[in-house]
Design a protein around this motif. Structure first.
Motif, short mmCIF file in Angstrom:
data_model
loop_
_atom_site.label_atom_id
_atom_site.label_comp_id
_atom_site.label_asym_id
_atom_site.label_seq_id
_atom_site.Cartn_x
_atom_site.Cartn_y
_atom_site.Cartn_z
N ARG B 120 0.82 -1.21 0.00
CA ARG B 120 0.00 0.00 0.00
C ARG B 120 0.85 1.26 0.00
O ARG B 120 0.35 2.35 -0.24
N ILE B 121 2.12 1.12 0.33
CA ILE B 121 3.01 2.28 0.40
C ILE B 121 4.02 2.28 -0.73
O ILE B 121 4.24 3.29 -1.38
N ILE B 122 4.69 1.14 -0.93
CA ILE B 122 5.73 1.06 -1.96
C ILE B 122 5.46 -0.17 -2.83
O ILE B 122 4.90 -1.15 -2.36
N PRO B 123 5.84 -0.12 -4.11
CA PRO B 123 5.59 -1.28 -5.00
C PRO B 123 6.51 -2.44 -4.66
O PRO B 123 7.71 -2.26 -4.48
N VAL B 124 5.94 -3.65 -4.59
CA VAL B 124 6.68 -4.84 -4.15
C VAL B 124 6.94 -5.75 -5.35
O VAL B 124 6.07 -5.94 -6.19
N ASP B 125 8.15 -6.30 -5.44
CA ASP B 125 8.49 -7.24 -6.51
C ASP B 125 8.28 -8.68 -6.10
O ASP B 125 7.70 -9.46 -6.85
N VAL B 126 8.76 -9.07 -4.93
CA VAL B 126 8.68 -10.47 -4.51
C VAL B 126 8.07 -10.52 -3.12
O VAL B 126 8.48 -9.77 -2.23
N TYR B 127 7.05 -11.38 -2.96
CA TYR B 127 6.45 -11.61 -1.65
C TYR B 127 6.99 -12.92 -1.09
O TYR B 127 6.96 -13.95 -1.77
N VAL B 128 7.50 -12.91 0.14
CA VAL B 128 7.97 -14.13 0.79
C VAL B 128 7.10 -14.35 2.02
O VAL B 128 7.32 -13.72 3.06
N PRO B 129 6.06 -15.23 1.95
CA PRO B 129 5.24 -15.45 3.13
C PRO B 129 5.94 -16.34 4.15
O PRO B 129 6.94 -16.99 3.85
N GLY B 130 5.38 -16.40 5.34
CA GLY B 130 5.98 -17.18 6.42
C GLY B 130 5.99 -16.35 7.68
O GLY B 130 5.92 -15.13 7.61
#
Lengths: 171, 164
Positions: B120-130
């Motif tokens: 919501r603030i900055i554009p994200v390239d890779v999401y790493v859940p956990g």
């Protein structure tokens, strides 16, 4: 000396001003009126038998179903005698002005700011009563039970110019 | 066979895009920036047992020298301006990894004070859940990012925008 000794001393000297007293899980508590708080703090700190030289915690609880919603709990500890006692004060939410303990205990400074931040209680005589956890321009007091659980600012509403933020395009 | 005939045996030709992307993907410099418990896991990944250095990742102490920001932990509304500011200080090209459930989506902090996902603030390239991700998961995220960087170009591109 244990806490029952302290309770006996306090009951002996302040009998008329105690609303209720008792033991819960080997911890003693006293319920008082908030007008008497400064007197109690003075007595706790300076009485040679008690010597409660440390205010180890100060917090509030919101009981929305009670007529006197707010309960503020002070946790005094005596390092010399190794006992602690809890002081409870109940009040209605619209009578939210409390005496500040900063003149007796310096640790009350940040505790009172936290209670002000989360519950909106005012502490009369506090040197610097402002928010400590939430941002300065926060709306409302989050630990009150009628604060909406998932109320959040929209992303567009986040002020990006705090603190000292400069738009890089405008340099 | 074109220009290679005239250059001799000790010169190799390649497309400039591939050379530059190859250089970028093996020298990702993340900003030294941690927010919560995921930062501890990120430090573990960087230290000798898992070893970021073998992938060319070296933590830089200034956002102006780094091209990756690993948002490791929950972002509160009080912290959001600082995250945004660090991102804006990084020079292009720059990439973002959202590490952990909280940075991806808010995670278990579905409450008043936490930004519901750093995208919501900055554009994200890779999401790493956990919660938190294992070091292997973070390294997998880095490898995915390297794949993305490897497909990149040196042409000037507009910085990525937040999708709302």
């Amino acid at each position: 000396m244990d806490v029952n000794f302290a309770l006996a001393v306090i009951k002996e000297s302040m009998q008329k001003k105690i609303v209720a007293a008792g033991n819960v899980n080997r911890d003693a508590y006293i319920q008082i009126q908030k007008e008497d708080l400064l007197e109690f703090a003075d007595f706790f700190k300076n009485d040679p038998r008690l010597k409660f030289d440390m205010l180890s915690d100060l917090f509030a609880v919101d009981y929305p179903k009670r007529p006197e919603r707010i309960e503020v709990i002070y946790n005094f500890y005596s390092v010399v005698n190794n006992f602690r006692i809890f002081i409870k004060i109940r009040s209605k939410i619209d009578e939210s002005e409390y005496p500040s303990l900063t003149s007796f205990y310096n640790s009350a400074n940040w505790f009172e700011r936290e209670v002000y931040d989360m519950f909106g209680l005012k502490f009369k005589g506090h040197p610097d009563l402002k928010r400590i956890l939430n941002p300065d321009d926060w709306d409302g007091h989050p630990l009150l039970k009628d604060y909406p659980l998932r109320k959040r600012p929209e992303p567009e509403e986040i002020e990006m110019d705090r603190p000292g933020y400069i738009e890089l395009d405008k340099i | 066979m074109g220009i290679e005939e005239h250059l001799g045996d000790n010169i190799i030709t390649a497309s400039l895009d591939k050379i530059v992307s190859w250089g970028r993907k093996w020298s990702i410099w993340p900003a030294t920036f941690g927010l919560a418990c995921c930062a501890i896991e990120m430090m573990t990944t960087a230290s000798s047992r898992y070893d970021f250095d073998r992938l060319g990742l070296i933590f830089r102490s200034s956002p102006r020298q780094s091209d990756l920001i690993i948002v490791s932990g929950r972002v509160s509304y009080k912290m959001a301006p600082m995250v945004k500011r660090i991102y804006d200080q990084m020079p292009n090209p720059k990439w973002v990894i959202a590490m952990g459930d909280c940075a991806c989506s808010g995670g278990l902090f579905n409450v008043y004070s936490i930004v519901q996902g750093v995208d919501r603030i900055i554009p994200v390239d890779v999401y790493v859940p956990g919660c938190p991700p294992r070091p292997e998961a973070l390294i997998y995220g880095i490898v995915k990012l390297q794949e993305k960087i490897g497909k990149g170009t040196i042409k000037h591109e507009a910085p990525p925008q937040i999708i709302r």
